[in-house]
Enzyme design. Sequence first.
Site, PDB file in Angstrom:
ATOM      1  N   LYS A 160       0.873  -1.176   0.000  1.00 14.16           N
ATOM      2  CA  LYS A 160       0.000   0.000   0.000  1.00 14.16           C
ATOM      3  C   LYS A 160       0.900   1.212   0.000  1.00 14.16           C
ATOM      4  CE  LYS A 160      -3.884   2.133  -0.039  1.00 14.16           C
ATOM      5  NZ  LYS A 160      -4.877   1.953  -1.086  1.00 14.16           N
ATOM      6  N   SER A 230      -1.051  -0.888  -4.419  1.00 11.29           N
ATOM      7  CA  SER A 230      -2.298  -0.124  -4.432  1.00 11.29           C
ATOM      8  C   SER A 230      -2.027   1.224  -3.788  1.00 11.29           C
ATOM      9  CB  SER A 230      -3.393  -0.875  -3.668  1.00 11.29           C
ATOM     10  OG  SER A 230      -4.598  -0.146  -3.646  1.00 11.29           O
TER      11      SER A 230
END
Length: 366
Positions: A160, A230
């Site tokens: 992330k 992401s």
Amino acid sequence: MTRLASVHRVPMRHPADMAGIEALFAARAVDPAHIVAILGKTEGNGCVNDFTRAYAVSALATMLAAHLGTTPAVVAERVAMVMSGGTEGGLAPHFILFAVTETDAAPTGALAIGTAFTPEFRPEELGRMAQVEATAAAVRAAMADAGISSVADVHYVQVKCPLLTSERIAEAEVRGATVATHDTYRSMGLSRGASALGVALALGEVAAETLSDAVIGEDFRLWSGVASASAGVELTRNEIVVLGNSAAWAGGLRIAHDVMQDGIDFPAIQRALSAAGLAAPGQLTEDQRGRLAALLAKAEPSSTGRIRGNRHIMNDDSDINATRHARALVGGVAAAATGRTDLFISGGAEHQGPDGGGPVAVIVES
């Protein structure tokens, strides 16, 4: 004592729906103190202003803090919470909880989990070599945390990563710093790309001398076969979750992966399933579906505008972002292979698999 990983997939009615997780706690199926990572598919647009990701992280941190007798900030420091926005097509919003306990059972060569975090990034470091190198160091730390010594045993690395906002860009420029781009949406791709190349560097998939600021988001011949990145507005550091198999871990869970060459590479999904013990000539049977703990994949529209010679319009649609099209496409293919729609399909696969394709990993209960 031997470490034992468990994986729990929980449906969500909305990004702050904690009911399913609370039910697991109440049934003593999971101890909140044992959770090391949470992945989530939320129903936002997956773009810069998708605050469903931050909403879910806030709700998770607050809920876990109440159970652990601490603060949400402490939870956020300890637990990797990776929310991926966008459940287009038939994809089902859901959380995936990863927990680690200790057992007296003998090691079986099972799923191993490791987490690590980079330092906070300055805006001018995003999408550049500073992010690549910090990510590589964190991946190595997460491997050590998991007790995985061989890169061949790493099957999926979830990252992330942050993105640039107008406010973050302005803050950098006040200090006289320059950022990689002033396009906040493009910053998502550059951050994902730098993170993926960091994974590739740590695992020896690319050589250090091939990397520079100039290749990030440009030279897509460089890619990782296990990275999934992401980007989100809710953080300013990279959070890394390494998933692999280790002879030192116990339990019946195993992970395998393959690489989709394009968005309709059904056979790649089948190969990953077969490698993990779920061979099927077509869609998984009901019994096999019950053994599938998670499917995680990347989705990306090809830059050529074609899939196996046929034209697609994903990159030309001014109404719906291309990554949203790609998630729906790959989600449908993966659902056809598995007979399930609660699948972690993440859009934006810069340097994550070949152009138009991406890694796919499956976790299976033996």
